[in-house]
Design an enzyme around this catalytic site. Structure first.
Site, PDB file in Angstrom:
ATOM      1  N   SER A   1      43.177  63.652  68.272  1.00  0.00           N
ATOM      2  CA  SER A   1      42.304  64.701  68.772  1.00  0.00           C
ATOM      3  C   SER A   1      42.208  64.670  70.299  1.00  0.00           C
ATOM      4  O   SER A   1      42.234  65.711  70.966  1.00  0.00           O
ATOM      5  CB  SER A   1      40.903  64.552  68.179  1.00  0.00           C
ATOM      6  OG  SER A   1      40.914  64.745  66.782  1.00  0.00           O
TER       7      SER A   1
ATOM      8  N   LYS B   1      42.473  71.558  53.925  1.00  0.00           N
ATOM      9  CA  LYS B   1      43.209  70.761  54.905  1.00  0.00           C
ATOM     10  C   LYS B   1      44.710  70.960  54.676  1.00  0.00           C
ATOM     11  O   LYS B   1      45.136  71.960  54.110  1.00  0.00           O
ATOM     12  CB  LYS B   1      42.795  69.297  54.785  1.00  0.00           C
ATOM     13  CG  LYS B   1      41.373  69.021  55.269  1.00  0.00           C
ATOM     14  CD  LYS B   1      41.295  69.136  56.782  1.00  0.00           C
ATOM     15  CE  LYS B   1      39.976  68.653  57.329  1.00  0.00           C
ATOM     16  NZ  LYS B   1      39.938  68.736  58.808  1.00  0.00           N
TER      17      LYS B   1
ATOM     18  N   GLY C   1      46.669  72.185  62.715  1.00  0.00           N
ATOM     19  CA  GLY C   1      45.545  73.098  62.723  1.00  0.00           C
ATOM     20  C   GLY C   1      44.742  73.004  64.016  1.00  0.00           C
ATOM     21  O   GLY C   1      44.219  74.003  64.516  1.00  0.00           O
TER      22      GLY C   1
ATOM     23  N   GLN D   1      36.772  71.896  65.494  1.00  0.00           N
ATOM     24  CA  GLN D   1      37.836  72.787  65.944  1.00  0.00           C
ATOM     25  C   GLN D   1      37.286  74.166  66.300  1.00  0.00           C
ATOM     26  O   GLN D   1      37.654  74.752  67.319  1.00  0.00           O
ATOM     27  CB  GLN D   1      38.919  72.890  64.875  1.00  0.00           C
ATOM     28  CG  GLN D   1      39.691  71.604  64.673  1.00  0.00           C
ATOM     29  CD  GLN D   1      40.758  71.724  63.601  1.00  0.00           C
ATOM     30  OE1 GLN D   1      40.981  72.795  63.033  1.00  0.00           O
ATOM     31  NE2 GLN D   1      41.428  70.628  63.295  1.00  0.00           N
TER      32      GLN D   1
ATOM     33  N   ARG E   1      42.762  68.258  49.501  1.00  0.00           N
ATOM     34  CA  ARG E   1      42.685  66.799  49.445  1.00  0.00           C
ATOM     35  C   ARG E   1      41.814  66.296  48.307  1.00  0.00           C
ATOM     36  O   ARG E   1      42.015  65.169  47.840  1.00  0.00           O
ATOM     37  CB  ARG E   1      42.210  66.256  50.801  1.00  0.00           C
ATOM     38  CG  ARG E   1      43.299  66.334  51.851  1.00  0.00           C
ATOM     39  CD  ARG E   1      42.883  65.802  53.202  1.00  0.00           C
ATOM     40  NE  ARG E   1      44.045  65.767  54.089  1.00  0.00           N
ATOM     41  CZ  ARG E   1      43.989  65.644  55.406  1.00  0.00           C
ATOM     42  NH1 ARG E   1      42.807  65.536  56.002  1.00  0.00           N
ATOM     43  NH2 ARG E   1      45.085  65.621  56.132  1.00  0.00           N
TER      44      ARG E   1
ATOM     45  N   ASP F   1      38.394  63.518  58.245  1.00  0.00           N
ATOM     46  CA  ASP F   1      39.830  63.244  58.179  1.00  0.00           C
ATOM     47  C   ASP F   1      40.158  61.943  57.464  1.00  0.00           C
ATOM     48  O   ASP F   1      41.309  61.720  57.080  1.00  0.00           O
ATOM     49  CB  ASP F   1      40.425  63.201  59.585  1.00  0.00           C
ATOM     50  CG  ASP F   1      40.602  64.584  60.182  1.00  0.00           C
ATOM     51  OD1 ASP F   1      40.644  65.554  59.412  1.00  0.00           O
ATOM     52  OD2 ASP F   1      40.691  64.690  61.420  1.00  0.00           O
TER      53      ASP F   1
ATOM     54  N   ARG G   1      47.978  62.282  55.544  1.00  0.00           N
ATOM     55  CA  ARG G   1      46.904  61.318  55.295  1.00  0.00           C
ATOM     56  C   ARG G   1      46.867  60.893  53.826  1.00  0.00           C
ATOM     57  O   ARG G   1      46.541  59.746  53.513  1.00  0.00           O
ATOM     58  CB  ARG G   1      45.567  61.888  55.749  1.00  0.00           C
ATOM     59  CG  ARG G   1      45.537  62.181  57.244  1.00  0.00           C
ATOM     60  CD  ARG G   1      44.132  62.299  57.783  1.00  0.00           C
ATOM     61  NE  ARG G   1      44.145  62.867  59.127  1.00  0.00           N
ATOM     62  CZ  ARG G   1      44.390  62.191  60.243  1.00  0.00           C
ATOM     63  NH1 ARG G   1      44.658  60.892  60.175  1.00  0.00           N
ATOM     64  NH2 ARG G   1      44.363  62.786  61.427  1.00  0.00           N
TER      65      ARG G   1
ATOM     66  N   ARG H   1      43.687  67.385  73.470  1.00  0.00           N
ATOM     67  CA  ARG H   1      42.812  67.890  74.522  1.00  0.00           C
ATOM     68  C   ARG H   1      43.256  67.434  75.901  1.00  0.00           C
ATOM     69  O   ARG H   1      43.079  68.160  76.894  1.00  0.00           O
ATOM     70  CB  ARG H   1      41.367  67.476  74.223  1.00  0.00           C
ATOM     71  CG  ARG H   1      40.783  68.237  73.017  1.00  0.00           C
ATOM     72  CD  ARG H   1      39.584  67.511  72.431  1.00  0.00           C
ATOM     73  NE  ARG H   1      38.896  68.282  71.388  1.00  0.00           N
ATOM     74  CZ  ARG H   1      39.295  68.341  70.117  1.00  0.00           C
ATOM     75  NH1 ARG H   1      40.401  67.703  69.725  1.00  0.00           N
ATOM     76  NH2 ARG H   1      38.617  69.053  69.237  1.00  0.00           N
TER      77      ARG H   1
END
Length: 441
Positions: free
Chosen positions: A28, A349, A100, A176, A353, A322, A394, A32
């Site tokens: 993440s 996701k 995403g 997000q 999941r 997550d 994941r 950024r």
């Protein structure tokens, strides 16, 4: 371990967990760092960038919009910022791959640009609804069109006739969506405020501050005024807690294990998985706390023992969204029942999941009942067998970790997507003692 070594099929045989390892930089924060470094005035230096496919998609998008970026080389980037108004129109659709985060955050940023652009991705990403982002951006004056039914990508973003700041109450906690609105707000006339129903990760807010952009925090509301500038910054990206979670669980499940994970980010809005594992009785110590670029970091030592099933507190759900695939594995090996509710977002996701993990756990002999917004797992002996990760990185890593507590090897199919978030997973797993290999047959 390069992505070419990461095959679609993994065979995991447990192993003896221990030692000291480091996981790659936080995904993440890596996204950024590229975005804000590109929009800053001056040259930013970044250490610890995660060179997974998701973050590389973000990097490629900004290169396509005229930003010169050197690297990544051993996790280092040099970003030559073009300023808030320096992006150029890309010559082709921007391919976000499986990311995403890239698509949603870039939708906010592109909404303010004086050129048209299109955001696309792989089949999985293009099946994920983007209406939660398009709706608030549209209320700011953005012109975003989803090209497939149900608000699904590709997204076409046309130049807006000026954006206006809004006060937006998030209907569902989502970092997000919050970040997309704040990114658009950088360019909007007036003030933009976002209010969360529950805390979500605050990497955008922390990084804006690191790049010199003023924000105002009022409880669950964050506000910024449009028209400011970003100043170049030097950043060290912490280890990704989402990646570390796989090894925290692996060590926690194995009696006698003793594993230390160095330099892991423990941002309060991200440490839900850590707090859930502690509530289950995991022997985790937080050591050597320090700060990297406004982000709290620590070394995590975990020693194995017996875990207890719990009812997961709903306030921790958005802080661990997550990490739930591997937390489901912890629940499967725990004594008693674990109940999760309030996590409907898991169904949209990279895979559903909730259903995919329930199916896989059942294939390994665990009682798992999917709920509309969660799951009920009764811990018990984990058997061997074959499970399908359905192309979800994941999920694939979670089932590989389950082999630590399994009575026989676990084969994971649909695992190639691991490279999107953790390209060195096999190498780190092996250094931690996990016996795992890519099956090339």
């Amino acid at each position: 371990m390069t992505s070419s070594d990461q095959e679609d099929r993994l065979v995991a045989r447990g192993g003896r967990i221990g030692g000291t390892v480091a996981v790659a930089g936080d995904k993440s924060i890596s996204h950024r760092a590229v975005m804000f470094g590109a929009l800053a005035e001056g040259v930013s230096h970044v250490e610890g960038f995660l060179a997974g496919e998701d973050c590389l998609a973000t990097l490629a998008a900004f290169r396509a919009m005229g930003v010169r970026i050197e690297g990544p080389e051993d996790g280092r980037l040099v970003i030559h910022g073009v300023g808030m108004d320096g992006l150029r129109a890309p010559e082709a659709p921007l391919d976000m791959g499986n990311s995403g985060t890239s698509m949603r955050l870039l939708a906010g940023l592109l909404a303010a640009q004086p050129f048209a652009a299109e955001l696309t991705g792989d089949a999985s990403l293009c099946n994920r609804p983007m209406g939660r982002v398009a709706e608030p951006l549209g209320s700011m004056g953005a012109r975003i069109t989803a090209l497939e039914e149900g608000g699904r990508p590709p997204l076409r973003v046309a130049p807006a006739e000026g954006l206006r700041g809004i006060r937006y109450d998030l209907p569902v906690a989502s970092a997000q969506v919050k970040s997309a609105v704040l990114l658009a707000g950088l360019y909007a006339e007036g003030e933009t405020c976002v209010t969360e129903p529950a805390p979500t990760r605050d990497h955008t807010e922390r990084m804006l501050a690191a790049f010199g952009y003023p924000l105002r925090q009022e409880g669950a509301t964050v506000c910024l005024e449009g028209g400011g500038r970003l100043r170049a910054a030097d950043l060290t990206i912490p280890g990704d807690l989402s990646s570390a979670a796989f090894f925290l669980v692996a060590a926690a499940l194995q009696p006698g294990s003793d594993l230390t994970l160095e330099g892991v980010g423990i941002n309060p809005t991200r440490r839900g998985a850590l707090d859930i594992l502690l509530a289950m009785g995991a022997g985790i110590e937080v050591r050597n706390e320090r700060t990297y670029g406004g982000e709290p970091v620590a070394d995590l030592r975990v020693r194995g023992g017996e875990l207890e099933g719990i009812e997961i507190p709903e306030h921790l759900v958005p802080l661990a969204i997550d990490e739930f695939p591997v937390l489901f594995v912890a629940a499967a090996a725990a004594r008693g029942r674990t109940v999760l509710r309030g996590a409907a977002e898991l169904r949209i996701k990279e895979s559903d999941r909730i259903q995919v993990m329930a199916d896989g756990l059942r294939a390994l002999g665990i009682a798992a009942e999917p709920l509309e917004d969660g799951i009920v797992i009764d811990g018990g002996p984990i058997g061997g067998g074959t499970v399908d990760a359905h192309g979800d990185h994941r999920v694939a890593m979670a089932f590989a970790v389950a082999s630590v507590a399994a009575s026989a090897p676990i084969t994971v199919t649909g695992a190639a997507a691991i490279r999107t978030s953790f390209p060195d997973f096999l190498a780190v797993a092996r250094s931690a003692g996990l016996e795992i290999e890519a099956d090339k047959d």
